[in-house]
Design a protein around this motif. Structure first.
Motif, mmCIF file in Angstrom:
data_model
loop_
_atom_site.group_PDB
_atom_site.id
_atom_site.type_symbol
_atom_site.label_atom_id
_atom_site.label_comp_id
_atom_site.label_asym_id
_atom_site.label_seq_id
_atom_site.Cartn_x
_atom_site.Cartn_y
_atom_site.Cartn_z
ATOM 1 N N ARG A 1 0.845 -1.201 0.000
ATOM 2 C CA ARG A 1 0.000 0.000 0.000
ATOM 3 C C ARG A 1 0.882 1.254 0.000
ATOM 4 O O ARG A 1 0.944 1.981 0.983
ATOM 5 C CB ARG A 1 -0.914 0.005 1.234
ATOM 6 C CG ARG A 1 -1.813 -1.230 1.375
ATOM 7 C CD ARG A 1 -2.881 -1.236 0.292
ATOM 8 N NE ARG A 1 -3.835 -2.305 0.497
ATOM 9 C CZ ARG A 1 -3.801 -3.472 -0.134
ATOM 10 N NH1 ARG A 1 -2.805 -3.739 -0.991
ATOM 11 N NH2 ARG A 1 -4.727 -4.377 0.077
ATOM 12 N N PRO A 2 1.601 1.502 -1.092
ATOM 13 C CA PRO A 2 2.591 2.586 -1.110
ATOM 14 C C PRO A 2 2.009 3.988 -0.936
ATOM 15 O O PRO A 2 2.736 4.919 -0.584
ATOM 16 C CB PRO A 2 3.256 2.429 -2.482
ATOM 17 C CG PRO A 2 2.247 1.713 -3.318
ATOM 18 C CD PRO A 2 1.550 0.779 -2.382
ATOM 19 N N HIS A 3 0.718 4.149 -1.154
ATOM 20 C CA HIS A 3 0.115 5.483 -1.064
ATOM 21 C C HIS A 3 -0.561 5.750 0.275
ATOM 22 O O HIS A 3 -1.070 6.844 0.499
ATOM 23 C CB HIS A 3 -0.900 5.665 -2.198
ATOM 24 C CG HIS A 3 -0.320 5.438 -3.563
ATOM 25 N ND1 HIS A 3 0.666 6.244 -4.094
ATOM 26 C CD2 HIS A 3 -0.563 4.472 -4.490
ATOM 27 C CE1 HIS A 3 0.990 5.799 -5.293
ATOM 28 N NE2 HIS A 3 0.266 4.729 -5.553
ATOM 29 N N ASP A 4 -0.574 4.757 1.150
ATOM 30 C CA ASP A 4 -1.243 4.914 2.438
ATOM 31 C C ASP A 4 -0.348 5.615 3.453
ATOM 32 O O ASP A 4 0.880 5.484 3.419
ATOM 33 C CB ASP A 4 -1.655 3.556 3.003
ATOM 34 C CG ASP A 4 -2.788 2.921 2.220
ATOM 35 O OD1 ASP A 4 -3.287 3.562 1.269
ATOM 36 O OD2 ASP A 4 -3.168 1.786 2.568
ATOM 37 N N ALA A 5 -0.976 6.318 4.394
ATOM 38 C CA ALA A 5 -0.258 6.908 5.519
ATOM 39 C C ALA A 5 -0.060 5.838 6.592
ATOM 40 O O ALA A 5 -0.831 4.881 6.683
ATOM 41 C CB ALA A 5 -1.047 8.078 6.091
ATOM 42 N N VAL A 6 0.985 6.008 7.387
ATOM 43 C CA VAL A 6 1.295 5.066 8.462
ATOM 44 C C VAL A 6 1.684 5.847 9.707
ATOM 45 O O VAL A 6 2.450 6.807 9.640
ATOM 46 C CB VAL A 6 2.453 4.120 8.079
ATOM 47 C CG1 VAL A 6 2.743 3.157 9.224
ATOM 48 C CG2 VAL A 6 2.146 3.348 6.800
ATOM 49 N N HIS A 7 1.142 5.432 10.839
ATOM 50 C CA HIS A 7 1.572 5.963 12.131
ATOM 51 C C HIS A 7 2.163 4.818 12.931
ATOM 52 O O HIS A 7 1.446 3.918 13.372
ATOM 53 C CB HIS A 7 0.397 6.591 12.883
ATOM 54 C CG HIS A 7 0.793 7.200 14.200
ATOM 55 N ND1 HIS A 7 -0.117 7.509 15.182
ATOM 56 C CD2 HIS A 7 2.007 7.537 14.693
ATOM 57 C CE1 HIS A 7 0.521 8.016 16.222
ATOM 58 N NE2 HIS A 7 1.814 8.045 15.945
ATOM 59 N N GLY A 8 3.483 4.837 13.071
ATOM 60 C CA GLY A 8 4.178 3.797 13.822
ATOM 61 C C GLY A 8 4.599 4.309 15.180
ATOM 62 O O GLY A 8 4.970 5.479 15.327
ATOM 63 N N GLU A 9 4.566 3.438 16.181
ATOM 64 C CA GLU A 9 4.930 3.866 17.529
ATOM 65 C C GLU A 9 6.364 4.377 17.594
ATOM 66 O O GLU A 9 6.654 5.344 18.293
ATOM 67 C CB GLU A 9 4.746 2.721 18.526
ATOM 68 C CG GLU A 9 5.085 3.141 19.941
ATOM 69 C CD GLU A 9 4.868 2.060 20.973
ATOM 70 O OE1 GLU A 9 4.912 2.378 22.173
ATOM 71 O OE2 GLU A 9 4.685 0.892 20.580
ATOM 72 N N GLU A 10 7.262 3.752 16.865
ATOM 73 C CA GLU A 10 8.671 4.139 16.946
ATOM 74 C C GLU A 10 9.080 5.137 15.872
ATOM 75 O O GLU A 10 9.930 5.990 16.118
ATOM 76 C CB GLU A 10 9.553 2.885 16.841
ATOM 77 C CG GLU A 10 9.192 1.762 17.794
ATOM 78 C CD GLU A 10 9.095 2.209 19.237
ATOM 79 O OE1 GLU A 10 9.791 3.172 19.628
ATOM 80 O OE2 GLU A 10 8.327 1.593 19.996
#
Length: 265
Positions: free
Chosen positions: A63-72
């Motif tokens: 999913r190259p166009h999706d946003a991601v919120h990672g804990e680290e």
């Protein structure tokens, strides 16, 4: 690994990503890992960071166009977009750091499919947003909540934003609680997935709005799809004004615990 955009496969992306993170967590278990101080007594380890990278690799490929919120790693992409992944690569870092295997890897598409992986049992709890299932040893079985165990997991970790009105430790001391339930303190959101799977009758934690919290989003999604009863500790719906989480296997268990919470408050 999934390497093409297929909207109907979001649950598989979540499951593949969670499994990738779980593989790292399991492989690094037992090693001496330096602690990365995050302030306030919180910390990460090299396992947290490496697991998150493995998860991000899967999501960014699929999913190259999706946003991601990672804990680290924090936020990448547009956080207010319609598709945002919430990644908790190692929930239960303190457990893990002291050699306790009670940990979880959480991956959720906000308001959509999600997966929770247990690195040490090999179990992956998966939801497509409508159904919930357990994947283990190559086969999938439906998740069936039940209160039969009478085990209620209560999060005793800080912060306690609703104290003194609500304190989890007071709930455990309530005569009505010990008469009907048995307390457990796993100290990881793996216990939320266990409510969906019938391994726990309920889960209770203090807090604010946890509906889009990267630690809780995957477990909440599983519980919703499995048919659990979910509210805040005040009985109000989860959402922006929410207060913590009360996840129960059935309406009777939810009503009973809510009455005990209100009585203590």
């Amino acid at each position: 690994m999934i390497d093409s955009y297929a909207p109907g496969d979001d649950a598989e992306v979540a499951a593949t990503a969670a499994q990738a993170g779980a593989d790292i967590v399991r492989d690094l278990y037992g090693r001496h890992l330096a602690r990365i101080d995050k302030g306030g007594g919180d910390f990460a380890t090299a396992a947290d960071v490496a697991a998150e990278q493995a998860i991000l690799d899967v999501i960014r490929t699929a999913r190259p166009h999706d946003a991601v919120h990672g804990e680290e790693s924090g936020q990448t992409g547009t956080p207010d977009g319609t598709r945002q992944w919430l990644v908790d690569p190692l929930c239960g870092t303190l457990n893990y750091a002291v050699g306790n295997m009670l940990v979880a890897v959480n991956v959720a598409l906000r308001d959509g499919p999600a997966a929770v992986a247990d690195p040490f049992t090999g179990e992956v709890f998966i939801t497509d947003g409508h159904t919930a299932r357990l994947r283990h040893n190559g086969s999938d079985t439906p998740l069936t909540p039940t209160s039969a165990t009478r085990l209620v997991d209560v999060n005793l970790d800080a912060p306690f934003p609703n104290a003194p009105g609500f304190r989890a430790v007071d709930l455990l001391a309530h005569p009505g609680f010990v008469e009907h339930f048995r307390p457990r303190v796993v100290s990881t959101t793996l216990a939320v997935a266990w409510v969906a799977a019938g391994k726990r009758a309920a889960y209770v934690t203090d807090g604010g709005d946890l509906s889009t919290n990267l630690h809780f989003a995957a477990g909440i999604a599983l519980c919703r799809a499995a048919g659990c009863v979910l509210t805040g500790i005040d009985g109000a719906p989860l959402g922006p004004t929410g207060r913590g989480l009360l996840a129960a296997a059935d309406p009777e268990t939810h009503a009973h615990l809510l009455s005990l919470i209100r009585d203590r408050a």
